[in-house]
Design a protein around this motif. Structure first.
Motif, PDB file in Angstrom:
ATOM      1  N   UNK A 117       0.819  -1.207   0.000  1.00 48.21           N
ATOM      2  CA  UNK A 117       0.000   0.000   0.000  1.00 48.21           C
ATOM      3  C   UNK A 117       0.855   1.260   0.000  1.00 48.21           C
ATOM      4  N   UNK A 118       1.976   1.229   0.742  1.00 44.94           N
ATOM      5  CA  UNK A 118       2.861   2.397   0.743  1.00 44.94           C
ATOM      6  C   UNK A 118       3.513   2.593  -0.625  1.00 44.94           C
ATOM      7  N   UNK A 119       3.820   1.487  -1.297  1.00 47.49           N
ATOM      8  CA  UNK A 119       4.377   1.580  -2.645  1.00 47.49           C
ATOM      9  C   UNK A 119       3.387   2.249  -3.591  1.00 47.49           C
ATOM     10  N   UNK A 120       2.149   1.796  -3.548  1.00 50.12           N
ATOM     11  CA  UNK A 120       1.118   2.389  -4.409  1.00 50.12           C
ATOM     12  C   UNK A 120       0.947   3.865  -4.077  1.00 50.12           C
ATOM     13  N   UNK A 121       0.920   4.185  -2.811  1.00 50.17           N
ATOM     14  CA  UNK A 121       0.784   5.575  -2.388  1.00 50.17           C
ATOM     15  C   UNK A 121       1.899   6.449  -2.956  1.00 50.17           C
ATOM     16  N   UNK A 122       3.105   5.866  -3.075  1.00 47.57           N
ATOM     17  CA  UNK A 122       4.259   6.635  -3.538  1.00 47.57           C
ATOM     18  C   UNK A 122       4.280   6.823  -5.052  1.00 47.57           C
ATOM     19  N   UNK A 123       3.877   5.794  -5.814  1.00 50.00           N
ATOM     20  CA  UNK A 123       4.073   5.868  -7.269  1.00 50.00           C
ATOM     21  C   UNK A 123       2.799   6.132  -8.063  1.00 50.00           C
ATOM     22  N   UNK A 124       1.640   5.854  -7.485  1.00 48.54           N
ATOM     23  CA  UNK A 124       0.405   5.977  -8.259  1.00 48.54           C
ATOM     24  C   UNK A 124       0.074   7.417  -8.670  1.00 48.54           C
ATOM     25  N   UNK A 125       0.276   8.420  -7.820  1.00 45.44           N
ATOM     26  CA  UNK A 125      -0.095   9.779  -8.246  1.00 45.44           C
ATOM     27  C   UNK A 125       0.549  10.199  -9.557  1.00 45.44           C
ATOM     28  N   UNK A 126       1.846   9.930  -9.738  1.00 48.93           N
ATOM     29  CA  UNK A 126       2.506  10.306 -10.990  1.00 48.93           C
ATOM     30  C   UNK A 126       1.970   9.508 -12.169  1.00 48.93           C
ATOM     31  N   UNK A 127       1.668   8.232 -11.937  1.00 41.87           N
ATOM     32  CA  UNK A 127       1.099   7.415 -13.006  1.00 41.87           C
ATOM     33  C   UNK A 127      -0.270   7.942 -13.434  1.00 41.87           C
ATOM     34  N   UNK A 128      -1.081   8.296 -12.468  1.00 39.87           N
ATOM     35  CA  UNK A 128      -2.412   8.836 -12.782  1.00 39.87           C
ATOM     36  C   UNK A 128      -2.295  10.173 -13.511  1.00 39.87           C
ATOM     37  N   UNK A 129      -1.317  10.961 -13.123  1.00 40.10           N
ATOM     38  CA  UNK A 129      -1.140  12.280 -13.733  1.00 40.10           C
ATOM     39  C   UNK A 129      -0.829  12.156 -15.221  1.00 40.10           C
ATOM     40  N   UNK A 130       0.011  11.172 -15.569  1.00 36.30           N
ATOM     41  CA  UNK A 130       0.354  11.021 -16.984  1.00 36.30           C
ATOM     42  C   UNK A 130      -0.550  10.032 -17.720  1.00 36.30           C
ATOM     43  N   UNK A 131      -1.402   9.305 -16.967  1.00 35.79           N
ATOM     44  CA  UNK A 131      -2.362   8.390 -17.589  1.00 35.79           C
ATOM     45  C   UNK A 131      -1.758   7.105 -18.103  1.00 35.79           C
ATOM     46  N   UNK A 132      -0.661   6.649 -17.472  1.00 40.61           N
ATOM     47  CA  UNK A 132      -0.030   5.395 -17.879  1.00 40.61           C
ATOM     48  C   UNK A 132       0.803   4.851 -16.729  1.00 40.61           C
ATOM     49  N   UNK A 133       1.061   3.542 -16.782  1.00 44.01           N
ATOM     50  CA  UNK A 133       1.870   2.893 -15.759  1.00 44.01           C
ATOM     51  C   UNK A 133       1.273   1.555 -15.382  1.00 44.01           C
ATOM     52  N   UNK A 134       2.078   0.738 -14.728  1.00 44.72           N
ATOM     53  CA  UNK A 134       1.625  -0.596 -14.327  1.00 44.72           C
ATOM     54  C   UNK A 134       2.163  -0.954 -12.950  1.00 44.72           C
ATOM     55  N   UNK A 135       1.327  -1.645 -12.189  1.00 41.94           N
ATOM     56  CA  UNK A 135       1.675  -2.129 -10.859  1.00 41.94           C
ATOM     57  C   UNK A 135       1.450  -3.636 -10.847  1.00 41.94           C
ATOM     58  N   UNK A 136       2.519  -4.401 -10.667  1.00 43.28           N
ATOM     59  CA  UNK A 136       2.437  -5.859 -10.652  1.00 43.28           C
ATOM     60  C   UNK A 136       2.849  -6.376  -9.281  1.00 43.28           C
ATOM     61  N   UNK A 137       2.116  -7.358  -8.786  1.00 46.12           N
ATOM     62  CA  UNK A 137       2.368  -7.899  -7.458  1.00 46.12           C
ATOM     63  C   UNK A 137       2.441  -9.419  -7.534  1.00 46.12           C
ATOM     64  N   UNK A 138       3.211 -10.017  -6.636  1.00 48.55           N
ATOM     65  CA  UNK A 138       3.231 -11.469  -6.474  1.00 48.55           C
ATOM     66  C   UNK A 138       2.595 -11.805  -5.136  1.00 48.55           C
ATOM     67  N   UNK A 139       1.672 -12.755  -5.151  1.00 51.04           N
ATOM     68  CA  UNK A 139       0.996 -13.174  -3.924  1.00 51.04           C
ATOM     69  C   UNK A 139       0.920 -14.684  -3.846  1.00 51.04           C
ATOM     70  N   UNK A 140       0.408 -15.183  -2.725  1.00 50.29           N
ATOM     71  CA  UNK A 140       0.347 -16.616  -2.494  1.00 50.29           C
ATOM     72  C   UNK A 140      -1.026 -17.196  -2.744  1.00 50.29           C
ATOM     73  N   UNK A 141      -1.040 -18.489  -3.074  1.00 48.52           N
ATOM     74  CA  UNK A 141      -2.285 -19.198  -3.366  1.00 48.52           C
ATOM     75  C   UNK A 141      -3.197 -19.286  -2.142  1.00 48.52           C
ATOM     76  N   UNK A 142      -2.625 -19.152  -0.941  1.00 49.73           N
ATOM     77  CA  UNK A 142      -3.446 -19.193   0.269  1.00 49.73           C
ATOM     78  C   UNK A 142      -4.331 -17.963   0.391  1.00 49.73           C
TER      79      UNK A 142
END
Length: 237
Positions: A117-142
């Motif tokens: 969540x802190x990562x998204x908070x840090x990078x998402x505003x600039x991505x939204x401003x320019x209208x592009x970008x990607x956020x990829x995450x790895x999670x567990x099957x549980x």
């Protein structure tokens, strides 16, 4: 200018495969891990891919903010960020849910969900401003199927998965993409795979090729429609 992908939590398994796959597409890669012990070997394995390496604990808010600022200053504007959580089974380890109190559940959240969540908070505003970008995450099957053996880790896995799926839905019309790789099994060449196979645990866990997962991550990035790709090598699920 080449696009930049930051790989947070890079290791010799999936993180390095993600960097290699995006590097083949012309990306500059920025690799972040807690120590710089293996950075020279990572750079060598990526061949001609422009690569920057950084030592930082991304679960620490100050270090996360500082390393993202360094990457942007030295490598360029972030097009894509991949977040591979640190091994949440370290420290006190997994507690069976029948014995887990609030503190046992809080530790994986602080290692996995809060940094995401802190990562998204840090990078998402600039991505939204320019209208592009990607956020990829790895999670567990549980996070998708009940797996009692993963006990206190499962609620955090579920929270991360739903966080990313909901983020994907919220970003649908913005030009920014969010997606998750839901992984069940030992990732070949990774640290957990190496440690697990050192001894006989009395049961077997299927293995997954990190290059196959990285190929799927690239497809998610390109297609930008599906929010999740599942990789299930767990025979019981």
């Amino acid at each position: 200018m080449p696009k930049v992908i930051a790989v947070l939590g890079v290791g010799p398994g999936l993180g390095l495969s993600i960097a290699r796959r995006f590097g083949r597409e012309g990306f500059t890669t920025a690799l972040v891990s807690r120590t710089d012990t293996r950075h020279a070997s990572y750079r060598a394995s990526l061949g001609g891919t422009p690569t920057h390496t950084y030592a930082a604990d991304v679960t620490d808010p100050a270090q996360l903010k500082a390393v993202l600022a360094r990457i942007t200053a030295e490598a360029g504007e972030l097009d894509t960020v991949y977040f591979g959580p640190a091994d949440a089974t370290s420290g006190p380890g997994i507690t069976p849910l029948t014995e887990a109190g609030a503190d046992a559940l809080r530790t994986p959240f602080e290692a996995i969900v809060s940094p995401a969540a802190r990562l998204v908070e840090a990078v998402l505003p600039d991505m939204l401003k320019r209208g592009s970008g990607s956020l990829l995450f790895a999670g567990g099957l549980s996070g998708k199927y009940p797996m009692a053996m993963l006990g206190s880790l499962a609620p955090a896995s579920a929270a991360l998965r739903m966080y990313v799926l909901t983020l994907h839905a919220a970003l649908r019309e913005t030009g920014v993409y969010a997606g998750t790789l839901t992984i069940g099994g030992l990732i070949e060449r990774g640290d957990i795979h190496r440690e697990f196979t050192k001894q006989d645990h009395g049961f077997k866990v299927g293995t997954l090729d990190p290059d196959d997962i990285a190929d799927r991550a690239w497809s998610l990035y390109n297609d930008r429609e599906e929010a999740e790709a599942e990789f299930n090598a767990m025979a019981a699920v």
